[in-house]
Motif scaffolding. Structure first.
Motif: not given
Lengths: 235, 238, 474
Positions: A1, A3-7, A10
């Motif tokens: 899977m 990972a998708t950026d969480q910007r 955050v």
């Protein structure tokens, strides 16, 4: 899977957290402290008043640089001419039994390195890591010398890439007297003037030969980087 | 000068001599000394344990007890710190915040009061022996007291002051910490006692009786001969 | 008491009873203190420098959104891939993903406490990669399958003999008692690993917003090698590492070295602003910066303790902490040891589980005094205690303090209790130090003072009535 950026999440959390301001507290007073009210953080010029003092004249700074080199176990040779520098390099090569060296195309450095007439790897056009690892010494240029700390500022451009100044066991820096600056702030300002906004991907302050104190806090030189660092200052 | 004595609970019960000595020294220096009789505890135990409502209840009692005092001199740097530094924080955004802020500047630790307010260095004391000084952490770091007790001790005739290497290192008392984490507290105290032993001093002097309770307790258990005395007890000797 | 608290108490008791261990740590830190004081002495004004450092970090943290956004924009512009991870798991997944995509087998890693925090090595090993720690101290603790003992000095709890035996057993080297020879053994092993590694992983000490660079501080050259030779470099960076301006480093780099290691400046302070750029002869083809939150925003949301995010991980607070100096780094059971660990771990990993670390302090304040960026460490320990008790008070302490408050608010009761003490004192002798002793926690190792026959209060009353009588008699 993947990972998708969480910007976004955050940043949203950061903005939410900062809605309540923190008290602009000054450093908890040590008994010698005299906290003064201040608007915004101080500029780097102000640092000079607090950091270790550096004399104003070039000679003061040379003396300080030499003092720091001595403490750091950097070998420093101040030479009167390029011929003397060549002779000094030849002496180093003999004493340390260099059989192959590495350098880069630098108008000050390469002519001196070539005078040694040793097999010389130039890193400018790329190199194989094992070839560089086999070299006994690296001869490079630099951006600046820093009196306050005994440091050498190098960058991708001024020192033949990232690895040349750290992989071979002996690093020799050739610098001109005029490259000496008083302190870190001046060195950073100089780098800014020279490179911004096209910064190199690598800039480093080298302060003495590689060292470690990880075993019983006892100083050992040459942990992973160079065991010897020599600075030749030419006019 | 009118001065109210603040004699913390454990000094009242275990070390009354400290209070007696303080009163003697202050009276000798011409202060008019009183002792607000309702005083009990400053509230530090519940405060340090995180029970601030309970701490406020006890501290509120102290605020009332000392409400009329002009100058409050504490026998303990730590309890003094509680009133001077922590009351304003404890009562922040409460009805008593004003009173807490009002009392804070009136509170002084004993040595700091003598040197900085009365301007005295020589109280005319005589005491023969070698001594080392332990800096109580609250006095040292919250109130910034380091020079004052040494100034006073320097002028005690017959006393030789020998500094220990770990003078500024915590003795490990820390109030409830000493019984919540006895192994750590004891280890810290041992470091202190070793440092005291190195000086070969006969006496350990401090401006905080709580530290001295810890240090003396350990010295005795370890069979070390050094005796702990509060600064006031030395200064009262003539 | 939680399992973590019980374990901490057990470890603390074990380490404090190990006098050899305590001696080793105290001696090592004495050497550090001497050097630190020497170099601090060269500053024209350390406390002003400290004040400035604190203010710069205040600015960075209190406008984190702005500075972080600038950092990202600038560093991405030079071809860096930035990944913002909300949690440790997201950061791990991303890094493992990059490793898999590029068929990475061998990874060389330079010291990173943030990687420790998220268990990165374990995740990479689980994915089939081999991870070599290149910092000498980290290499030693990795061989011992241990956690780092100290933020900055990971192997300070080991003697040269123990390291020699370890190298002999694990690497087949000849035994030696020379730290220099031991270092050279590690150097030889690691040289091969640098040259063969497919990926380098590092942390960062600072992230410069204005120019979009990370700054890495080290002494050995291992980070420089790990970030120069492999084709991929991943830097794992906590979001709090931001400083606004490049020139701020002129202050932070020397202060970090002096406060943390007792050095004027560490050997290599390197700025990385991207992967290999056009015209450059070496450096990684891919440079990834993983920005990690992992509950740092929870600390950020607490204005009272927000300054704990100013921390530059120098380790000065550990070095001066009398708790750390007696229990050592492994007793804590946390990634970040010592005072800063005791302050932030409850925020990062749960207050109720980790509140015991805040309780385990005499609040002496040596940490706060040592902190080069002026974090109010020991007061934050107090605030953690308050928050923990407010959120979930302990019944026994509630009862204890209810009684305490009742007595202390009634001077008559208080004085009665002081009169009772001398009565109970002889009785206490019968049980002193035994299981039945209510004061056992004290009396096992320390003597108790004897209650005075007359309290100060009683003395003062006598004195006053005598004085009155005298005046009355006149």
């Amino acid at each position: 899977m993947a990972a998708t950026d969480q910007r976004n999440e955050v940043f949203a959390r950061i903005r939410e957290a900062l809605r309540v301001p923190a008290p602009h507290r000054h450093a908890a007073p040590a008994h010698d402290a005299a906290p003064a009210p201040n608007d915004g953080p101080p500029a780097s010029d102000a640092f000079r008043a607090w950091l270790p003092a550096v004399g104003p004249s070039l000679n003061d700074q040379l003396v300080m640089f030499a003092f720091n080199c001595n403490q750091l176990r950097t070998e420093l040779r101040t030479l009167a001419s390029l011929d003397e520098a060549a002779a000094q390099l030849a002496l180093l090569a003999r004493e340390n039994n260099w059989r192959q060296i590495a350098s880069h195309r630098h108008p000050l450095v390469l002519p001196l390195a070539e005078k040694l007439a040793l097999p010389t790897l130039l890193t400018d056009d790329g190199y194989a890591i094992p070839d560089l690892e086999r070299c006994h010494a690296a001869i490079t240029g630099c951006d600046a010398l820093v009196a306050q700390t005994g440091s050498i500022l190098v960058s991708s451009g001024s020192a033949g890439g990232r690895a040349l100044s750290v992989l071979p066991p002996h690093h020799v820096v050739i610098a001109q007297r005029s490259q000496l600056v008083p302190d870190l702030a001046a060195a950073l300002a100089l780098a800014r003037e020279r490179y911004a906004p096209n910064w190199p991907s690598f800039l480093s302050f080298i302060t003495g030969p590689s060292r470690t104190g990880d075993i019983e806090r006892i100083l050992v030189l040459g942990a992973h980087g160079p065991k010897q660092l020599t600075v030749l200052i030419v006019p | 000068m009118k001065v109210s004595l603040f004699i913390p609970c454990f000094v009242d019960q275990f070390y009354p001599q400290v209070g007696v000595s303080m009163a003697q020294v202050l009276e000798r220096l011409g202060c008019e000394v009183d002792y607000p009789p309702g005083q009990t505890c400053c509230g530090q135990p519940p405060f340090n344990s995180g029970y601030w409502n309970e701490a406020r209840a006890v501290a509120g009692h102290s605020l009332k007890t000392f409400a009329k005092s002009e100058i409050i001199v504490s026998a303990s740097g730590s309890c003094g710190t509680m009133m001077k530094v922590f009351y304003p924080e404890l009562f922040k955004d409460t009805e008593q915040e004003f009173e807490a802020r009002k009392i804070a500047p009136k509170v002084h630790e004993f040595s700091e009061f003598l040197v900085n307010i009365l301007g005295v260095r020589d109280v005319g004391a005589k005491f023969s022996g070698t001594a080392t000084f332990h800096d109580g952490c609250h006095g040292l770091r919250e109130l910034g007291i380091k020079r004052e007790p040494r100034e006073l001790l320097k002028h005690v005739r017959g006393l030789e002051l020998v500094e220990m290497a770990e003078a500024e290192t915590c003795c490990g008392f820390g109030g409830t910490f000493s019984v919540k984490f006895p192994s750590i507290s004891t280890a810290m105290g041992e470091v202190k006692c070793d440092s005291i032993a190195e000086t070969r001093a006969e006496y350990v002097i401090s401006n905080d009786s709580s530290c001295l309770m810890q240090i003396q307790g350990l010295l005795d258990r370890r069979g070390q001969k050094a005796r702990c005395l509060h600064l006031a007890e030395i200064l009262a000797q003539t | 008491m939680t399992a973590y608290a019980r374990e901490f108490k057990r470890m603390a008791a074990r380490y404090t009873s190990d006098l050899r261990h305590r001696g080793l740590i105290q001696r090592a830190l004495k050497g550090y203190e001497t050097k630190r004081d020497e170099y601090k002495g060269r500053y024209q004004n350390w406390s002003e420098a400290r004040q400035a450092a604190s203010e710069i970090k205040w600015e960075a943290i209190n406008h984190l959104d702005r500075h972080l956004a600038e950092f990202i924009t600038k560093i991405e512009a030079r071809g860096t891939r930035v990944f913002v991870a909300g949690t440790g798991a997201q950061a791990r997944d991303y890094i493992v993903g990059v490793a898999k995509q590029n068929r990475v087998r061998s990874i060389i890693k330079s010291k990173s406490m943030t990687a420790e925090e998220i268990g990165l090595n374990e995740a990479l090993e689980h994915a089939g990669c081999t991870v070599f720690e290149s910092d000498l101290g980290e290499f030693i603790v990795q061989l011992r399958r241990e956690k780092p003992y100290h933020l900055v000095f990971p192997a300070m709890h080991l003697t040269r003999d123990e390291i020699s035996r370890l190298f002999h057993d694990e690497l087949g080297s000849e035994p030696t008692d020379s730290p220099e020879e031991l270092t050279m053994i590690a150097r030889r092993v690691m040289r091969k690993n640098y040259c063969a590694a497919d990926m380098g992983i590092s942390g960062a000490n600072f992230a410069v917003a204005e120019t979009g660079m990370i700054s890495i501080t080290e002494n050995e050259g291992n980070a420089r090698l790990s970030t120069s030779l492999p084709k991929i470099h991943i830097a794992l960076v906590g979001i709090e590492k931001i400083v606004p301006r490049l020139e701020d480093l002129a202050l932070f780099l020397p202060m970090l070295a002096t406060a943390g290691a007792g050095q004027p400046l560490t050997c290599y302070n390197t700025l990385y602003g991207g992967p290999r750029q056009p015209g450059e002869c070496d450096g990684p083809e891919q440079f990834h910066v993983v920005l990690l939150d992992n509950r740092r925003t929870e600390l950020l949301a607490d204005p009272e303790q927000r300054d704990a995010l100013h921390c530059i991980r120098c380790g000065a607070c550990l070095n001066v902490c009398p708790i750390f100096r007696n229990v050592g780094g492994h007793a804590y059971g946390t990634t970040y040891q010592g005072p800063i660990g005791s302050v932030i771990t409850p925020h990062l990993r749960g207050l109720q589980d980790w509140k015991h670390l805040s309780a385990s302090s005499s609040l002496c304040g040596a940490c706060t005094e040592a902190c080069p960026v002026g974090i109010d460490l020991h007061h934050h320990l107090l605030q953690n205690r308050r928050n923990a008790a407010r959120e979930r008070p302990s019944l026994s302490e509630k009862i204890l303090y209810a009684g305490f408050v009742f007595i202390m608010r009634h001077p008559v009761l208080y004085r009665l209790s002081t009169r009772l003490a001398p009565v109970f004192f002889p009785l206490h002798r019968l049980v002193k130090g035994t299981f039945f002793d209510p004061l056992r926690a004290w009396t096992q190792t320390r003597d108790l003072p004897v209650p005075a026959r007359q309290s100060f209060h009683a003395y003062w009353n006598d004195k006053m009535s005598n004085r009155k009588a005298r005046h009355g008699g006149n």
